[in-house]
Motif scaffolding. Structure first.
Motif, PDB file in Angstrom:
ATOM      1  N   ASP A 189     -10.215 -56.688  46.884  1.00  0.00           N
ATOM      2  CA  ASP A 189     -10.034 -55.234  46.828  1.00  0.00           C
ATOM      3  C   ASP A 189     -10.028 -54.833  45.348  1.00  0.00           C
ATOM      4  O   ASP A 189      -8.987 -54.764  44.713  1.00  0.00           O
ATOM      5  N   THR A 190     -11.221 -54.584  44.811  1.00  0.00           N
ATOM      6  CA  THR A 190     -11.339 -54.372  43.363  1.00  0.00           C
ATOM      7  C   THR A 190     -10.543 -53.170  42.866  1.00  0.00           C
ATOM      8  O   THR A 190      -9.983 -53.217  41.782  1.00  0.00           O
ATOM      9  N   LYS A 191     -10.497 -52.096  43.657  1.00  0.00           N
ATOM     10  CA  LYS A 191      -9.732 -50.916  43.223  1.00  0.00           C
ATOM     11  C   LYS A 191      -8.243 -51.231  43.104  1.00  0.00           C
ATOM     12  O   LYS A 191      -7.600 -50.879  42.119  1.00  0.00           O
ATOM     13  N   ALA A 192      -7.693 -51.878  44.120  1.00  0.00           N
ATOM     14  CA  ALA A 192      -6.270 -52.219  44.104  1.00  0.00           C
ATOM     15  C   ALA A 192      -5.972 -53.248  43.019  1.00  0.00           C
ATOM     16  O   ALA A 192      -4.936 -53.164  42.353  1.00  0.00           O
ATOM     17  N   GLU A 201      -7.518 -53.654  40.145  1.00  0.00           N
ATOM     18  CA  GLU A 201      -7.554 -52.982  38.846  1.00  0.00           C
ATOM     19  C   GLU A 201      -6.353 -52.065  38.657  1.00  0.00           C
ATOM     20  O   GLU A 201      -5.749 -52.038  37.584  1.00  0.00           O
ATOM     21  N   ALA A 202      -5.990 -51.318  39.690  1.00  0.00           N
ATOM     22  CA  ALA A 202      -4.835 -50.411  39.596  1.00  0.00           C
ATOM     23  C   ALA A 202      -3.551 -51.204  39.346  1.00  0.00           C
ATOM     24  O   ALA A 202      -2.727 -50.816  38.504  1.00  0.00           O
ATOM     25  N   GLN A 253      -3.546 -52.581  35.725  1.00  0.00           N
ATOM     26  CA  GLN A 253      -3.226 -51.540  34.753  1.00  0.00           C
ATOM     27  C   GLN A 253      -1.735 -51.185  34.780  1.00  0.00           C
ATOM     28  O   GLN A 253      -1.116 -51.012  33.729  1.00  0.00           O
ATOM     29  N   GLN A 310      -2.965 -56.260  53.535  1.00  0.00           N
ATOM     30  CA  GLN A 310      -4.338 -55.827  53.306  1.00  0.00           C
ATOM     31  C   GLN A 310      -5.096 -56.002  54.622  1.00  0.00           C
ATOM     32  O   GLN A 310      -5.132 -57.089  55.176  1.00  0.00           O
TER      33      GLN A 310
END
Length: 75
Positions: free
Chosen positions: A19-22, A24-25, A28, A66
């Motif tokens: 899950d690339t969005k999760a 990265e979030a 960060q 997930q």
């Protein structure tokens, strides 16, 4: 502190695998929180922040689910 930082990132990679969005979030947010408190000198405050980070790691590992769509009506 560094050990907990690395543990949070390892947990993030396991929990949000694929899950690339999760991923990265979470990366960060972890980096931001550690960066915001890197100049903290109060031992009491540092211990409190480490406890919070440890609690977050446990919550991520035990409470985050997930799901993946396997069909139009199945997860």
């Amino acid at each position: 502190v560094l050990k907990l930082f690395k543990l949070l990132h390892r947990t993030r990679q396991e929990v949000f695998k694929n899950d690339t969005k999760a991923l990265e979030a979470a990366r960060q947010k972890i980096n931001e929180e550690f960066r915001n408190n890197q100049d903290e000198t109060s031992e009491e405050k540092i211990n409190e922040l480490l406890k919070i980070a440890s609690d977050v790691e446990v919550i991520l590992r035990t409470s985050v689910i997930q799901a993946v769509h396997t069909d139009s009506d199945k997860i």
